[in-house]
Design a protein around this motif. Structure first.
Motif, PDB file in Angstrom:
ATOM      1  N   LYS A 123      37.721  47.186  35.436  1.00 21.61           N
ATOM      2  CA  LYS A 123      36.901  46.986  36.629  1.00 21.61           C
ATOM      3  C   LYS A 123      35.864  45.879  36.455  1.00 21.61           C
ATOM      4  O   LYS A 123      35.571  45.142  37.400  1.00 21.61           O
ATOM      5  CB  LYS A 123      36.187  48.294  37.007  1.00 21.61           C
ATOM      6  CG  LYS A 123      37.126  49.394  37.471  1.00 21.61           C
ATOM      7  CD  LYS A 123      36.333  50.644  37.844  1.00 21.61           C
ATOM      8  CE  LYS A 123      37.263  51.762  38.320  1.00 21.61           C
ATOM      9  NZ  LYS A 123      36.504  53.006  38.662  1.00 21.61           N
ATOM     10  N   ASP A 124      35.286  45.787  35.263  1.00 18.80           N
ATOM     11  CA  ASP A 124      34.187  44.846  35.051  1.00 18.80           C
ATOM     12  C   ASP A 124      34.652  43.433  34.726  1.00 18.80           C
ATOM     13  O   ASP A 124      33.941  42.464  35.016  1.00 18.80           O
ATOM     14  CB  ASP A 124      33.266  45.350  33.936  1.00 18.80           C
ATOM     15  CG  ASP A 124      32.574  46.647  34.299  1.00 18.80           C
ATOM     16  OD1 ASP A 124      32.402  46.894  35.504  1.00 18.80           O
ATOM     17  OD2 ASP A 124      32.210  47.416  33.390  1.00 18.80           O
ATOM     18  N   ILE A 125      35.813  43.304  34.086  1.00 20.37           N
ATOM     19  CA  ILE A 125      36.332  41.978  33.748  1.00 20.37           C
ATOM     20  C   ILE A 125      37.739  41.831  34.319  1.00 20.37           C
ATOM     21  O   ILE A 125      38.500  42.795  34.360  1.00 20.37           O
ATOM     22  CB  ILE A 125      36.332  41.730  32.229  1.00 20.37           C
ATOM     23  CG1 ILE A 125      37.187  42.768  31.498  1.00 20.37           C
ATOM     24  CG2 ILE A 125      34.914  41.748  31.679  1.00 20.37           C
ATOM     25  CD1 ILE A 125      37.336  42.504  30.004  1.00 20.37           C
ATOM     26  N   VAL A 126      38.057  40.611  34.757  1.00 17.44           N
ATOM     27  CA  VAL A 126      39.369  40.380  35.369  1.00 17.44           C
ATOM     28  C   VAL A 126      39.989  39.119  34.775  1.00 17.44           C
ATOM     29  O   VAL A 126      39.301  38.110  34.578  1.00 17.44           O
ATOM     30  CB  VAL A 126      39.249  40.244  36.895  1.00 17.44           C
ATOM     31  CG1 VAL A 126      38.827  41.553  37.523  1.00 17.44           C
ATOM     32  CG2 VAL A 126      38.263  39.145  37.279  1.00 17.44           C
ATOM     33  N   PRO A 127      41.280  39.150  34.461  1.00 16.75           N
ATOM     34  CA  PRO A 127      41.935  37.947  33.948  1.00 16.75           C
ATOM     35  C   PRO A 127      42.119  36.914  35.048  1.00 16.75           C
ATOM     36  O   PRO A 127      42.517  37.250  36.167  1.00 16.75           O
ATOM     37  CB  PRO A 127      43.284  38.477  33.435  1.00 16.75           C
ATOM     38  CG  PRO A 127      43.534  39.718  34.232  1.00 16.75           C
ATOM     39  CD  PRO A 127      42.192  40.308  34.528  1.00 16.75           C
ATOM     40  N   VAL A 128      41.827  35.670  34.719  1.00 13.85           N
ATOM     41  CA  VAL A 128      41.959  34.571  35.675  1.00 13.85           C
ATOM     42  C   VAL A 128      43.249  33.799  35.436  1.00 13.85           C
ATOM     43  O   VAL A 128      43.993  33.494  36.360  1.00 13.85           O
ATOM     44  CB  VAL A 128      40.750  33.614  35.568  1.00 13.85           C
ATOM     45  CG1 VAL A 128      40.933  32.396  36.481  1.00 13.85           C
ATOM     46  CG2 VAL A 128      39.458  34.350  35.894  1.00 13.85           C
ATOM     47  N   ALA A 129      43.504  33.467  34.155  1.00 15.41           N
ATOM     48  CA  ALA A 129      44.705  32.688  33.827  1.00 15.41           C
ATOM     49  C   ALA A 129      45.082  32.931  32.376  1.00 15.41           C
ATOM     50  O   ALA A 129      44.223  33.127  31.516  1.00 15.41           O
ATOM     51  CB  ALA A 129      44.467  31.199  34.068  1.00 15.41           C
ATOM     52  N   GLN A 130      46.380  32.917  32.121  1.00 13.12           N
ATOM     53  CA  GLN A 130      46.895  33.015  30.758  1.00 13.12           C
ATOM     54  C   GLN A 130      46.925  31.596  30.189  1.00 13.12           C
ATOM     55  O   GLN A 130      47.577  30.714  30.741  1.00 13.12           O
ATOM     56  CB  GLN A 130      48.304  33.607  30.797  1.00 13.12           C
ATOM     57  CG  GLN A 130      48.945  33.804  29.440  1.00 13.12           C
ATOM     58  CD  GLN A 130      50.424  34.136  29.571  1.00 13.12           C
ATOM     59  OE1 GLN A 130      51.245  33.242  29.734  1.00 13.12           O
ATOM     60  NE2 GLN A 130      50.756  35.427  29.515  1.00 13.12           N
ATOM     61  N   ALA A 307      50.872  35.432  37.860  1.00 11.03           N
ATOM     62  CA  ALA A 307      49.904  35.889  38.860  1.00 11.03           C
ATOM     63  C   ALA A 307      48.858  36.789  38.207  1.00 11.03           C
ATOM     64  O   ALA A 307      49.148  37.503  37.243  1.00 11.03           O
ATOM     65  CB  ALA A 307      50.615  36.636  39.985  1.00 11.03           C
ATOM     66  N   THR A 308      47.654  36.757  38.732  1.00  8.08           N
ATOM     67  CA  THR A 308      46.577  37.564  38.158  1.00  8.08           C
ATOM     68  C   THR A 308      46.907  39.052  38.199  1.00  8.08           C
ATOM     69  O   THR A 308      46.543  39.799  37.291  1.00  8.08           O
ATOM     70  CB  THR A 308      45.254  37.304  38.894  1.00  8.08           C
ATOM     71  OG1 THR A 308      45.463  37.475  40.308  1.00  8.08           O
ATOM     72  CG2 THR A 308      44.758  35.899  38.634  1.00  8.08           C
ATOM     73  N   GLU A 309      47.620  39.480  39.242  1.00  3.64           N
ATOM     74  CA  GLU A 309      48.003  40.894  39.328  1.00  3.64           C
ATOM     75  C   GLU A 309      48.959  41.259  38.198  1.00  3.64           C
ATOM     76  O   GLU A 309      48.871  42.344  37.631  1.00  3.64           O
ATOM     77  CB  GLU A 309      48.671  41.173  40.681  1.00  3.64           C
ATOM     78  CG  GLU A 309      47.763  41.012  41.887  1.00  3.64           C
ATOM     79  CD  GLU A 309      47.621  39.574  42.340  1.00  3.64           C
ATOM     80  OE1 GLU A 309      46.814  39.331  43.259  1.00  3.64           O
ATOM     81  OE2 GLU A 309      48.306  38.690  41.774  1.00  3.64           O
ATOM     82  N   ALA A 310      49.863  40.344  37.856  1.00  2.49           N
ATOM     83  CA  ALA A 310      50.804  40.588  36.761  1.00  2.49           C
ATOM     84  C   ALA A 310      50.080  40.607  35.416  1.00  2.49           C
ATOM     85  O   ALA A 310      50.410  41.406  34.527  1.00  2.49           O
ATOM     86  CB  ALA A 310      51.903  39.529  36.758  1.00  2.49           C
ATOM     87  N   LEU A 311      49.082  39.744  35.253  1.00  4.07           N
ATOM     88  CA  LEU A 311      48.295  39.751  34.021  1.00  4.07           C
ATOM     89  C   LEU A 311      47.552  41.080  33.870  1.00  4.07           C
ATOM     90  O   LEU A 311      47.532  41.674  32.787  1.00  4.07           O
ATOM     91  CB  LEU A 311      47.290  38.596  34.025  1.00  4.07           C
ATOM     92  CG  LEU A 311      47.843  37.182  33.878  1.00  4.07           C
ATOM     93  CD1 LEU A 311      46.721  36.161  33.999  1.00  4.07           C
ATOM     94  CD2 LEU A 311      48.573  37.025  32.549  1.00  4.07           C
ATOM     95  N   ALA A 312      46.937  41.524  34.955  1.00  7.89           N
ATOM     96  CA  ALA A 312      46.217  42.797  34.916  1.00  7.89           C
ATOM     97  C   ALA A 312      47.160  43.955  34.608  1.00  7.89           C
ATOM     98  O   ALA A 312      46.819  44.869  33.856  1.00  7.89           O
ATOM     99  CB  ALA A 312      45.505  43.035  36.247  1.00  7.89           C
ATOM    100  N   ARG A 313      48.365  43.903  35.162  1.00  3.77           N
ATOM    101  CA  ARG A 313      49.358  44.946  34.888  1.00  3.77           C
ATOM    102  C   ARG A 313      49.793  44.922  33.421  1.00  3.77           C
ATOM    103  O   ARG A 313      49.945  45.968  32.792  1.00  3.77           O
ATOM    104  CB  ARG A 313      50.559  44.749  35.815  1.00  3.77           C
ATOM    105  CG  ARG A 313      51.587  45.875  35.754  1.00  3.77           C
ATOM    106  CD  ARG A 313      52.539  45.830  36.924  1.00  3.77           C
ATOM    107  NE  ARG A 313      53.212  44.552  37.063  1.00  3.77           N
ATOM    108  CZ  ARG A 313      52.975  43.679  38.044  1.00  3.77           C
ATOM    109  NH1 ARG A 313      52.082  43.946  38.976  1.00  3.77           N
ATOM    110  NH2 ARG A 313      53.634  42.538  38.112  1.00  3.77           N
ATOM    111  N   ASP A 314      49.967  43.724  32.866  1.00  7.33           N
ATOM    112  CA  ASP A 314      50.349  43.589  31.465  1.00  7.33           C
ATOM    113  C   ASP A 314      49.256  44.157  30.558  1.00  7.33           C
ATOM    114  O   ASP A 314      49.546  44.841  29.571  1.00  7.33           O
ATOM    115  CB  ASP A 314      50.604  42.122  31.123  1.00  7.33           C
ATOM    116  CG  ASP A 314      50.953  41.914  29.662  1.00  7.33           C
ATOM    117  OD1 ASP A 314      51.931  42.528  29.194  1.00  7.33           O
ATOM    118  OD2 ASP A 314      50.243  41.149  28.977  1.00  7.33           O
TER     119      ASP A 314
END
Length: 334
Positions: A123-130, A307-314
């Protein structure tokens, strides 16, 4: 008190109207701020000291991001506490899109299992790009009688309980992949904890510990110099820097192929329009052949426009796998 009520109401009405007006304007103000961004230098926090692999990656990307965004990009070192000092620094900064974090996905997938953290990794941190992709490599002392992974497995089975593997941090992937390999291959090896790769590698070369799962960047020069032997890499394909080192999947261990990645992260609440611009600039940087070549020399490859959603899922899936492995050995956070 009753005679003042109408007066108070008359005074409160304009204040309420102003608050409502400002509330209605807030999205427009944020959009305007995003449109003017960037108006000053950006800061990339690095949860590692100068001179290491993360520093090299940060500097390579800082040059490319500066070129794309038209503003200086400063690398700010905040090492310590498994990267959590850098995370806290980012979370304490204004959410205006001028402070980002460059760190391994383990900051959300592994570290919260290993130590008690004060942030919510989802919740506090989000991936932007790999930014980079890499796998862990099984390396060992070149004095071991085994020259291949099959010979190593046979040797360990013939000497149960006599060989240990080092890990670069208790509760991190360098430890749990050893647990995984032991189970898949039916081995008995102990784990020795170190504070980072350098001291562990020194002991492997010195013969105090036999094996280690390590990132290619730190092991690569030692392998090429004959001071370490590489047996296999946990990655979907062989890497350009060591084309003769097979993947675990090639050798019958398809489960050992998880991709580790280093990414750019933002604090939640940074305007989405700004996050999108940073992401676009990072993806543009990945196309630089010069950057790609330098990463390949480190045993890594440039990231992909996932996609950022895919990074978060990973990250979430890695977190679940890591937690399950640690619970299976009775591990508790420090």
């Amino acid at each position: 008190m009753q005679r003042f009520t109408p007066i108070l109401r008359r005074l409160a009405a304009p204040t309420l109207a102003l608050a409502l007006a400002l509330g209605a304007l807030a999205p427009a103000m944020r959009t305007a701020a995003a449109a003017e961004w960037p108006a000053r230098p950006l800061r990339i926090l690095l949860g590692a000291p100068p001179g290491g692999t993360a520093d090299i990656v940060a500097r390579l990307y800082a040059v490319e991001l500066q070129r794309a965004l038209g503003q200086p990009v400063i690398v700010d070192y905040k090492p310590g506490a498994a990267g959590t000092i850098a995370v806290q620094t980012m979370l304490s900064a204004p959410r205006d899109g001028y402070t980002f974090l460059l760190i391994q996905k383990g900051i959300a997938a592994e570290v919260p299992h290993a130590i008690k953290v004060s942030y919510d990794p989802f919740k506090d941190i989000v991936p932007v790009a790999q930014l980079t992709r890499q796998g862990l490599m099984l390396v060992g002392n070149p004095g071991l009688p085994a020259k291949s992974l099959a010979e190593l497995v046979a040797y360990i089975k013939a000497n149960p309980g006599k060989l240990d593997y080092a890990n670069f941090g208790i509760g991190l992937r360098g430890q749990t992949i050893g647990v995984q390999f032991n189970r898949l291959a039916g081995l008995q090896t102990g784990s020795v904890n170190y504070k980072g790769s350098p001291p562990a590698l020194q002991d492997i070369m010195g013969g105090q510990v036999a094996l280690m799962f390590d990132g290619p960047a730190s092991s690569l020069p030692l392998i090429k110099g004959g001071r370490l032997r590489a047996f296999a890499i946990a990655f979907p394909k062989r890497i350009a820097a060591l084309p003769d080192v097979p993947t675990f999947a090639e050798l019958g261990y398809p489960e050992l192929n998880e991709v580790g990645w280093m990414g750019l992260w933002a604090a939640s609440g940074v305007p989405p329009a700004i996050v999108a611009k940073v992401r676009e600039a990072a993806i543009q940087a990945m196309q630089s052949r010069g950057l790609q070549k330098k990463l390949e020399e480190l045993g890594m490859e440039a990231g992909t426009p996932v996609a950022t959603e895919a990074l978060a899922r990973d990250v979430r899936e890695s977190y679940e796998r890591q937690g399950a492995l640690l619970r299976s050995i009775g591990f508790t956070p420090q």
